[in-house]
Motif scaffolding. Structure first.
Motif, PDB file in Angstrom:
ATOM      1  N   TYR A   2      29.955  59.710 128.205  1.00 31.93           N
ATOM      2  CA  TYR A   2      28.954  60.608 128.779  1.00 31.93           C
ATOM      3  C   TYR A   2      28.334  59.996 130.039  1.00 31.93           C
ATOM      4  CZ  TYR A   2      24.705  63.362 129.237  1.00 31.93           C
ATOM      5  OH  TYR A   2      23.694  64.142 129.742  1.00 31.93           O
ATOM      6  N   LYS A   3      27.976  58.706 129.968  1.00 27.96           N
ATOM      7  CA  LYS A   3      27.359  58.068 131.132  1.00 27.96           C
ATOM      8  C   LYS A   3      28.311  58.012 132.317  1.00 27.96           C
ATOM      9  CE  LYS A   3      26.009  54.166 129.438  1.00 27.96           C
ATOM     10  NZ  LYS A   3      25.336  52.835 129.387  1.00 27.96           N
ATOM     11  N   ARG A   4      29.617  57.768 132.025  1.00 23.32           N
ATOM     12  CA  ARG A   4      30.568  57.673 133.126  1.00 23.32           C
ATOM     13  C   ARG A   4      30.826  59.039 133.763  1.00 23.32           C
ATOM     14  NH1 ARG A   4      33.610  53.009 133.579  1.00 23.32           N
ATOM     15  NH2 ARG A   4      33.274  51.441 131.946  1.00 23.32           N
ATOM     16  N   LEU A   5      30.873  60.083 132.945  1.00 23.45           N
ATOM     17  CA  LEU A   5      31.208  61.401 133.476  1.00 23.45           C
ATOM     18  C   LEU A   5      29.992  62.152 134.011  1.00 23.45           C
ATOM     19  CD1 LEU A   5      33.755  62.685 130.782  1.00 23.45           C
ATOM     20  CD2 LEU A   5      34.240  61.639 133.004  1.00 23.45           C
ATOM     21  N   ILE A   6      28.863  62.029 133.334  1.00 24.90           N
ATOM     22  CA  ILE A   6      27.696  62.844 133.681  1.00 24.90           C
ATOM     23  C   ILE A   6      26.671  62.041 134.487  1.00 24.90           C
ATOM     24  CG2 ILE A   6      25.864  64.321 132.792  1.00 24.90           C
ATOM     25  CD1 ILE A   6      28.752  65.318 132.347  1.00 24.90           C
ATOM     26  N   ILE A  37      19.240  59.808 116.261  1.00 25.66           N
ATOM     27  CA  ILE A  37      20.418  60.133 117.074  1.00 25.66           C
ATOM     28  C   ILE A  37      21.586  59.279 116.597  1.00 25.66           C
ATOM     29  CG2 ILE A  37      21.394  60.127 119.387  1.00 25.66           C
ATOM     30  CD1 ILE A  37      18.608  60.573 120.487  1.00 25.66           C
ATOM     31  N   THR A  38      22.673  59.944 116.223  1.00 27.53           N
ATOM     32  CA  THR A  38      23.855  59.239 115.667  1.00 27.53           C
ATOM     33  C   THR A  38      25.044  59.318 116.617  1.00 27.53           C
ATOM     34  OG1 THR A  38      24.517  61.262 114.514  1.00 27.53           O
ATOM     35  CG2 THR A  38      23.136  59.697 113.300  1.00 27.53           C
ATOM     36  N   THR A  39      24.745  59.338 117.891  1.00 29.83           N
ATOM     37  CA  THR A  39      25.840  59.432 118.856  1.00 29.83           C
ATOM     38  C   THR A  39      26.661  58.147 118.851  1.00 29.83           C
ATOM     39  OG1 THR A  39      24.425  60.790 120.255  1.00 29.83           O
ATOM     40  CG2 THR A  39      26.428  59.887 121.250  1.00 29.83           C
ATOM     41  N   PRO A  40      27.999  58.215 118.700  1.00 27.85           N
ATOM     42  CA  PRO A  40      28.823  57.005 118.757  1.00 27.85           C
ATOM     43  C   PRO A  40      28.750  56.350 120.132  1.00 27.85           C
ATOM     44  CG  PRO A  40      30.038  58.851 117.791  1.00 27.85           C
ATOM     45  CD  PRO A  40      28.792  59.414 118.380  1.00 27.85           C
ATOM     46  N   ASN A  41      28.903  55.041 120.136  1.00 27.66           N
ATOM     47  CA  ASN A  41      28.818  54.311 121.405  1.00 27.66           C
ATOM     48  C   ASN A  41      29.896  54.752 122.382  1.00 27.66           C
ATOM     49  OD1 ASN A  41      26.607  52.815 120.553  1.00 27.66           O
ATOM     50  ND2 ASN A  41      27.898  51.208 119.634  1.00 27.66           N
ATOM     51  N   GLY A  76      23.052  62.890 122.761  1.00 31.53           N
ATOM     52  CA  GLY A  76      22.902  63.265 121.360  1.00 31.53           C
ATOM     53  C   GLY A  76      22.988  64.764 121.170  1.00 31.53           C
ATOM     54  N   GLN A  77      22.403  65.502 122.106  1.00 33.42           N
ATOM     55  CA  GLN A  77      22.474  66.949 122.025  1.00 33.42           C
ATOM     56  C   GLN A  77      23.907  67.441 122.161  1.00 33.42           C
ATOM     57  OE1 GLN A  77      19.835  68.871 124.802  1.00 33.42           O
ATOM     58  NE2 GLN A  77      20.577  70.937 124.313  1.00 33.42           N
ATOM     59  N   ALA A  78      24.648  66.812 123.097  1.00 37.16           N
ATOM     60  CA  ALA A  78      26.054  67.195 123.280  1.00 37.16           C
ATOM     61  C   ALA A  78      26.885  66.826 122.053  1.00 37.16           C
ATOM     62  CB  ALA A  78      26.623  66.520 124.526  1.00 37.16           C
ATOM     63  N   TRP A  79      26.606  65.638 121.500  1.00 39.28           N
ATOM     64  CA  TRP A  79      27.370  65.204 120.319  1.00 39.28           C
ATOM     65  C   TRP A  79      27.102  66.099 119.113  1.00 39.28           C
ATOM     66  CZ3 TRP A  79      31.435  62.670 118.942  1.00 39.28           C
ATOM     67  CH2 TRP A  79      31.598  62.249 117.622  1.00 39.28           C
ATOM     68  N   THR A  80      25.876  66.594 119.014  1.00 41.75           N
ATOM     69  CA  THR A  80      25.556  67.504 117.922  1.00 41.75           C
ATOM     70  C   THR A  80      26.397  68.773 117.980  1.00 41.75           C
ATOM     71  OG1 THR A  80      23.276  66.678 117.900  1.00 41.75           O
ATOM     72  CG2 THR A  80      23.682  68.776 116.809  1.00 41.75           C
ATOM     73  N   SER A  81      26.725  69.204 119.179  1.00 37.11           N
ATOM     74  CA  SER A  81      27.555  70.401 119.334  1.00 37.11           C
ATOM     75  C   SER A  81      29.043  70.100 119.145  1.00 37.11           C
ATOM     76  CB  SER A  81      27.332  71.009 120.726  1.00 37.11           C
ATOM     77  OG  SER A  81      25.973  71.357 120.915  1.00 37.11           O
ATOM     78  N   ILE A  82      29.464  68.883 119.541  1.00 37.55           N
ATOM     79  CA  ILE A  82      30.887  68.561 119.519  1.00 37.55           C
ATOM     80  C   ILE A  82      31.337  68.040 118.157  1.00 37.55           C
ATOM     81  CG2 ILE A  82      32.636  67.017 120.506  1.00 37.55           C
ATOM     82  CD1 ILE A  82      31.184  67.202 123.144  1.00 37.55           C
ATOM     83  N   ALA A  83      30.464  67.324 117.440  1.00 43.77           N
ATOM     84  CA  ALA A  83      30.852  66.683 116.179  1.00 43.77           C
ATOM     85  C   ALA A  83      31.456  67.662 115.176  1.00 43.77           C
ATOM     86  CB  ALA A  83      29.654  65.956 115.572  1.00 43.77           C
ATOM     87  N   PRO A  84      30.846  68.845 114.960  1.00 44.67           N
ATOM     88  CA  PRO A  84      31.487  69.788 114.019  1.00 44.67           C
ATOM     89  C   PRO A  84      32.879  70.218 114.493  1.00 44.67           C
ATOM     90  CG  PRO A  84      29.205  70.406 114.410  1.00 44.67           C
ATOM     91  CD  PRO A  84      29.533  69.353 115.420  1.00 44.67           C
TER      92      PRO A  84
END
Length: 454
Positions: free
Chosen positions: A115-119, A105-109, A150-158
């Motif tokens: 994500y933690k604050r919103l979700i 998982i390469t999600t940026p900090n 990580g799943q969300a970042w995979t969709s947003i990164a592109p």
């Protein structure tokens, strides 16, 4: 701020807002998908446990086997997904989790923190386990925030990289398009600057854009009206000042031809009376002498008034000699404290009588102001006639190196003398400027088209 940059900045802000909205939507869809998976898992586990309770209550199974968690482990959990059974007090009875490969998982900090604050734990789903209205526990299906993020970042990164390229391209294209569209505004600004500098003959061209073309039409109409009003005002001022000069000349002639001659006759009679009676009546001779002296003083006063109303040198000797005499008079009165000089260039003797009178009065008022307020060591008058764009122009400059008082500039720029000078320059259809010089002192500039006296 430049209008093109302002518009491009706003376009960028709109594009960024669209990107943020798209990312938020993608994040929302990811959370909804994860929550749906947890809901299906909780429902499946809950049904199995409900069925086991029915079997136990029907004596088809033993109570010690509840919960039969081996059935739960047969479900395929998603990476990072957990399912738990809690008793009525909230204690964990059973739990199963699917691990997640954190290294993959390469999600940026920063994204994970957002994500933690919103979700937070919004993706967790609970289901009650009960039999005939009696709660036997609670099934909780949840997902690890790291896996969900990580799943969300995979969709947003592109989208992030593509959006950056699109926004950069949009900025370049928008700037080019806006620059082309607003190119006529350069002509509008240049025209406004020319109007501000007094060029009332400036006209703007027609433009393709209806809004800019309407601006051009309004500015051209205003410049035409302003030129007309300025011409009418100049003509009115010229007539008023010329009428004033004619009235001064008329009064001067009347004083010279009538009052002055009568005073001369009175003086002569007084002298005759004094000669006749000085041998017989000393007191009569003294009275006649006093009458003669009073008449002489009155004649001197009238001559000064005549010189003020209409200097005879302008008509008799010409403008240049009149200005020289005026400068010499100020040098005499200054007694060396201030040095007045006059410099002339070009052929100035063919100026009209009205223009010569106006120039003389302007110089006279300027020198009087310098003598009263400037406290200067040097005052210089420069009168120049030169050819410019096929026409002869007159340029008058009066400069001093004085300091004066702090109220000098205010008085000099708003006094009656300055108003009179402005009116005379307006009558000449010229330009007038006065104020402190950059190097110190005070300066006055007048420029107008030369009008021949012929």
């Amino acid at each position: 701020m430049d209008l093109k940059l302002l518009l491009v900045r706003r376009i960028v802000l709109v594009a960024l807002a669209c990107f943020v909205a798209g990312s938020a939507f993608t994040l929302f869809r990811t959370v909804v998908s994860v929550k749906a998976q947890n809901a299906r898992l909780a429902e499946s586990v809950g049904r199995q446990l409900d069925l086991q309770l029915v079997r136990i209550k029907s004596a088809l199974d033993i109570s010690g086997r509840f919960p039969d968690w081996d059935l739960v482990t047969t479900y395929a959990l998603q990476p990072g997904q957990c399912v738990q059974l809690l008793d009525a007090k909230g204690a964990v009875l059973r739990s199963s989790c699917e691990g997640v490969n954190s290294a993959a998982i390469t999600t940026p900090n920063w994204f994970f923190e957002i994500y933690k604050r919103l979700i937070g734990s919004e993706a967790s789903v609970t289901r009650q386990i009960s039999y005939r209205g009696v709660s036997e526990g609670t099934v909780v299906a949840s997902s690890d925030p790291v896996a969900t993020a990580g799943q969300a970042w995979t969709s947003i990164a592109p989208m992030l990289g593509l959006s950056a390229v699109l926004i950069a391209t949009l900025c370049i294209v928008a700037y080019w398009v806006i620059d082309r569209a607003l190119a006529p505004t350069k002509d509008i600004i240049a025209g406004l600057n020319r109007l501000a500098q007094g060029d009332l003959e400036c006209r703007l061209p027609a433009f393709r854009l209806s809004e800019l073309n309407r601006i051009s039409e309004v500015i051209n109409a205003l410049s035409r009206d302003l030129a007309k009003v300025t011409a009418e005002r100049s003509e009115l001022a010229r007539k008023l000042v010329d009428a004033q000069e004619q009235e001064r000349l008329h009064i001067a002639r009347e004083l010279h031809d009538d009052v002055a001659q009568q005073l001369s006759a009175i003086s002569a009679v007084a002298a005759c009376v004094r000669g006749k009676v000085q041998r017989s009546d000393a007191s009569a001779a003294r009275d006649a002498s006093e009458l003669e002296a009073m008449t002489s003083d009155l004649m001197v006063s009238i001559r000064k008034t005549l010189a003020y109303l209409r200097p005879s040198e302008i008509d008799d000797l010409g403008l240049i000699q009149s200005l020289r005499d005026l400068v010499e008079k100020h040098n005499t009165l200054a007694q060396g404290a201030t040095h007045y000089t006059l410099e002339t260039r070009g052929h100035l003797e063919d100026l009209s009588a009205e223009a010569s009178a106006h120039v003389y009065r302007i110089v006279q008022e300027a020198l009087n102001n310098a003598a009263k307020h400037a406290n200067a060591h040097n005052v210089k008058v420069v009168l120049n006639k030169f050819r410019d764009k096929g026409a002869y122009k007159i340029e008058l400059a009066v400069d001093d190196d004085g300091s004066g008082s702090s109220a000098r500039n205010k008085n000099s720029l708003s006094g009656w003398g300055m108003i009179g000078m402005r009116e005379r320059v307006l009558a000449l259809s010229g330009r007038f400027a006065a104020g402190p010089n950059p190097a110190g002192g005070f300066g006055l500039r007048v420029e107008f088209l030369a009008q021949s006296g012929n």
